[in-house]
Design a protein around this motif. Sequence first.
Motif, PDB file in Angstrom:
ATOM      1  N   ASN A  81       0.843  -1.195   0.000  1.00 21.83           N
ATOM      2  CA  ASN A  81       0.000   0.000   0.000  1.00 21.83           C
ATOM      3  C   ASN A  81       0.878   1.245   0.000  1.00 21.83           C
ATOM      4  O   ASN A  81       1.817   1.358   0.804  1.00 21.83           O
ATOM      5  CB  ASN A  81      -0.918   0.014   1.221  1.00 21.83           C
ATOM      6  CG  ASN A  81      -1.899  -1.142   1.228  1.00 21.83           C
ATOM      7  OD1 ASN A  81      -2.586  -1.372   0.246  1.00 21.83           O
ATOM      8  ND2 ASN A  81      -1.960  -1.870   2.336  1.00 21.83           N
ATOM      9  N   THR A 139      -2.451  -0.616   5.876  1.00 26.25           N
ATOM     10  CA  THR A 139      -3.659  -0.497   5.063  1.00 26.25           C
ATOM     11  C   THR A 139      -3.617   0.887   4.434  1.00 26.25           C
ATOM     12  O   THR A 139      -2.928   1.775   4.947  1.00 26.25           O
ATOM     13  CB  THR A 139      -4.947  -0.657   5.900  1.00 26.25           C
ATOM     14  OG1 THR A 139      -4.966   0.334   6.949  1.00 26.25           O
ATOM     15  CG2 THR A 139      -5.034  -2.053   6.518  1.00 26.25           C
ATOM     16  N   PRO A 140      -4.319   1.108   3.315  1.00 26.46           N
ATOM     17  CA  PRO A 140      -4.234   2.418   2.659  1.00 26.46           C
ATOM     18  C   PRO A 140      -4.529   3.569   3.611  1.00 26.46           C
ATOM     19  O   PRO A 140      -5.556   3.595   4.288  1.00 26.46           O
ATOM     20  CB  PRO A 140      -5.289   2.314   1.556  1.00 26.46           C
ATOM     21  CG  PRO A 140      -5.370   0.854   1.247  1.00 26.46           C
ATOM     22  CD  PRO A 140      -5.168   0.163   2.561  1.00 26.46           C
ATOM     23  N   ARG A 197      -0.357  -0.918  -9.502  1.00 25.68           N
ATOM     24  CA  ARG A 197      -1.820  -0.915  -9.442  1.00 25.68           C
ATOM     25  C   ARG A 197      -2.246   0.371  -8.760  1.00 25.68           C
ATOM     26  O   ARG A 197      -2.801   0.377  -7.669  1.00 25.68           O
ATOM     27  CB  ARG A 197      -2.332  -2.132  -8.671  1.00 25.68           C
ATOM     28  CG  ARG A 197      -2.198  -3.453  -9.412  1.00 25.68           C
ATOM     29  CD  ARG A 197      -2.666  -4.607  -8.562  1.00 25.68           C
ATOM     30  NE  ARG A 197      -2.705  -5.858  -9.292  1.00 25.68           N
ATOM     31  CZ  ARG A 197      -2.759  -7.053  -8.713  1.00 25.68           C
ATOM     32  NH1 ARG A 197      -2.780  -7.137  -7.389  1.00 25.68           N
ATOM     33  NH2 ARG A 197      -2.807  -8.154  -9.442  1.00 25.68           N
ATOM     34  N   GLY A 199      -4.461   2.533  -9.410  1.00 22.06           N
ATOM     35  CA  GLY A 199      -5.885   2.754  -9.192  1.00 22.06           C
ATOM     36  C   GLY A 199      -6.334   2.275  -7.831  1.00 22.06           C
ATOM     37  O   GLY A 199      -7.326   2.768  -7.279  1.00 22.06           O
ATOM     38  N   ASN A 200      -5.594   1.299  -7.252  1.00 21.41           N
ATOM     39  CA  ASN A 200      -5.871   0.792  -5.909  1.00 21.41           C
ATOM     40  C   ASN A 200      -4.844   1.262  -4.892  1.00 21.41           C
ATOM     41  O   ASN A 200      -4.798   0.741  -3.769  1.00 21.41           O
ATOM     42  CB  ASN A 200      -5.885  -0.743  -5.921  1.00 21.41           C
ATOM     43  CG  ASN A 200      -7.009  -1.303  -6.761  1.00 21.41           C
ATOM     44  OD1 ASN A 200      -8.074  -0.699  -6.873  1.00 21.41           O
ATOM     45  ND2 ASN A 200      -6.774  -2.452  -7.375  1.00 21.41           N
ATOM     46  N   ASP A 201      -3.983   2.235  -5.281  1.00 25.91           N
ATOM     47  CA  ASP A 201      -2.917   2.722  -4.413  1.00 25.91           C
ATOM     48  C   ASP A 201      -2.026   1.581  -3.936  1.00 25.91           C
ATOM     49  O   ASP A 201      -1.678   1.486  -2.747  1.00 25.91           O
ATOM     50  CB  ASP A 201      -3.486   3.491  -3.213  1.00 25.91           C
ATOM     51  CG  ASP A 201      -4.109   4.813  -3.607  1.00 25.91           C
ATOM     52  OD1 ASP A 201      -3.737   5.347  -4.665  1.00 25.91           O
ATOM     53  OD2 ASP A 201      -4.987   5.318  -2.876  1.00 25.91           O
ATOM     54  N   GLN A 202      -1.627   0.725  -4.873  1.00 30.59           N
ATOM     55  CA  GLN A 202      -0.787  -0.409  -4.537  1.00 30.59           C
ATOM     56  C   GLN A 202       0.316  -0.594  -5.571  1.00 30.59           C
ATOM     57  O   GLN A 202       0.136  -0.289  -6.757  1.00 30.59           O
ATOM     58  CB  GLN A 202      -1.601  -1.706  -4.469  1.00 30.59           C
ATOM     59  CG  GLN A 202      -2.563  -1.795  -3.304  1.00 30.59           C
ATOM     60  CD  GLN A 202      -3.315  -3.112  -3.273  1.00 30.59           C
ATOM     61  OE1 GLN A 202      -3.473  -3.780  -4.299  1.00 30.59           O
ATOM     62  NE2 GLN A 202      -3.788  -3.502  -2.107  1.00 30.59           N
ATOM     63  N   ARG A 451      -2.582   5.145 -13.664  1.00 31.14           N
ATOM     64  CA  ARG A 451      -3.537   4.462 -12.793  1.00 31.14           C
ATOM     65  C   ARG A 451      -4.723   3.888 -13.564  1.00 31.14           C
ATOM     66  O   ARG A 451      -5.515   3.122 -13.020  1.00 31.14           O
ATOM     67  CB  ARG A 451      -4.029   5.399 -11.682  1.00 31.14           C
ATOM     68  CG  ARG A 451      -4.919   6.525 -12.101  1.00 31.14           C
ATOM     69  CD  ARG A 451      -5.454   7.307 -10.889  1.00 31.14           C
ATOM     70  NE  ARG A 451      -4.408   7.932 -10.106  1.00 31.14           N
ATOM     71  CZ  ARG A 451      -4.073   7.532  -8.867  1.00 31.14           C
ATOM     72  NH1 ARG A 451      -4.698   6.515  -8.309  1.00 31.14           N
ATOM     73  NH2 ARG A 451      -3.121   8.151  -8.213  1.00 31.14           N
ATOM     74  N   GLU A 454      -3.163  -1.557 -15.274  1.00 25.85           N
ATOM     75  CA  GLU A 454      -2.252  -2.282 -14.392  1.00 25.85           C
ATOM     76  C   GLU A 454      -0.993  -2.550 -15.196  1.00 25.85           C
ATOM     77  O   GLU A 454      -1.047  -3.138 -16.279  1.00 25.85           O
ATOM     78  CB  GLU A 454      -2.874  -3.596 -13.930  1.00 25.85           C
ATOM     79  CG  GLU A 454      -1.956  -4.417 -13.031  1.00 25.85           C
ATOM     80  CD  GLU A 454      -2.607  -5.707 -12.568  1.00 25.85           C
ATOM     81  OE1 GLU A 454      -3.612  -5.631 -11.828  1.00 25.85           O
ATOM     82  OE2 GLU A 454      -2.121  -6.784 -12.970  1.00 25.85           O
ATOM     83  N   PRO A 469      -7.849  -3.063 -16.088  1.00 30.38           N
ATOM     84  CA  PRO A 469      -8.783  -3.552 -15.077  1.00 30.38           C
ATOM     85  C   PRO A 469     -10.150  -2.889 -15.129  1.00 30.38           C
ATOM     86  O   PRO A 469     -11.087  -3.359 -14.487  1.00 30.38           O
ATOM     87  CB  PRO A 469      -8.072  -3.212 -13.760  1.00 30.38           C
ATOM     88  CG  PRO A 469      -7.300  -1.966 -14.092  1.00 30.38           C
ATOM     89  CD  PRO A 469      -6.888  -2.092 -15.535  1.00 30.38           C
TER      90      PRO A 469
END
Length: 517
Positions: A81, A139-140, A197, A199-202, A451, A454, A469
Amino acid sequence: MVTNDDRSILGPGRPGAARNQAQNLLGRPAPRQVTARGRSRAGWVPHGAVAIVLGAMAGGCTLITDSFLTNEFSGDPYPINVDTSTGAVIVGMRPEGSEAPEDRDAVLDLLSPITVIDPGPMTTPSISSTDLMLLGETTPGSMPRVPRARFLESQVVSLHPCAGSDDTCMIGRAGAPHGYQGIIGADVLAGDAVRLRLGNDQISVLADVGGSDRGRSLDCDAVFDSPYRGGGTLVFPTTELAFGNRRITLQACLGEDPDPGPGPFSPDQLLAFRQHGADALFVVSTSIGISILSRAAYERYGLANPGFNVPAFDALPVDSVYLPSGLVTGRRAMLDRLALVATSTSNALSPCRQVYAHRLLSGHGPIPADQCALDGKPASGMFDCPCKDHSEFCAVPAILELTPPAGVAMPPAGIDVLVVDDSDPTLQSLRAELRPDQAEVDGILGTDVLRLAEIDVDYPHDRLLARCPGGNCRARPQLAQDQDRCQINHCIQGLLDFKYLPPTNPPDPILLLPGCK
């Protein structure tokens, strides 16, 4: 102080010299004459060093190009994250080996070829080798960060990276900047693969990404082969520091026509089918959100889209963004769509021509030579054939179309860009480094665009992989053979692999895509 062989890399009595020398590695050009020497490769230079500039080369003894140079896997199999609220990918950095290791906010920037620790202003630059720990959020948005990857014996440059600043270096939009104390560059990541990734902050740090280029293409990935360019030597008063060819360079077509659909095309559709858009070349950065575009490329985009009433440069609102090296000011604009295009050695065409070729050949298939218009202006029943010598079929590279879905605009209204003058020092530095191997750099692709997909930055296999995605993105895998058309069209439409579909009577409509029997 971190030193190189127990010596300052500036030599005695010169701590202030680092404030006034070349710094184009992190976004500024050399203020004094740079002399070419030997066969070293060009690069941005921190403000404590001078670049030796000759032009970009794709080769060299690096973790990317030499299979005998490896490092141990640095990460773990789980996503990390990260904070992308400023646009930059912000992680934690912990240099090891000292009595009291200090956790720092660091920018993970794939555009930076070196890794930097900021000791503060007015500090003598130096070089060391140390283990670095990458820290991620549990976690984010949560703190504290926890260790997620370790980069052993990393080469670290200790210097204050932002130009003309006596305070904390900043990143992000000018109205809401974020301080940072280090940069994790591509040099420490080059033995691994980095999955974005955003878009998911990962992100993920992986050993590599398996599968051949053809296998990944038939698995619906857009494969960008050998995208890493540049490289050079940083020259300090008492030593030199080589850096590898790790700038991610991607061709693009700005403002291409909307996707015409899977085909087969009606005669009216074929008559309206055309090559369209403005060609451009980007380098990729994970240190900014908004993308940067040169004024010349923006004006080419306007000429290619006269019906869109693209605003003149002088009519655009002024805006600014912090790169790791300092503030960049330009004018804010929107692009309606953008396609990233892989290179092709067998069928070298311009990016917008490749977009046209992929759509035509995947939807229509091979075109007999007697159906090719000689002047490139097709009449009824004739085609503007994209293959050399009017060949019926030619391989076309992968394309990643980043565009709002039909009838739905991306917030706020398209792809956000900061348009800067062509004399912008950052762009000039990148152009100097990548010549003559690449065309002139037109901009820097930021995380707001990245973002939407992927993306696997697969350093060990000298490639970049992309997949979509969500609905703001469409991946067109490489169309290498006509027999691949059925599978590639299923990938483009986001459908199941046709090989595993049960037979039906009458045939299922999705089996009637171009190239499917």
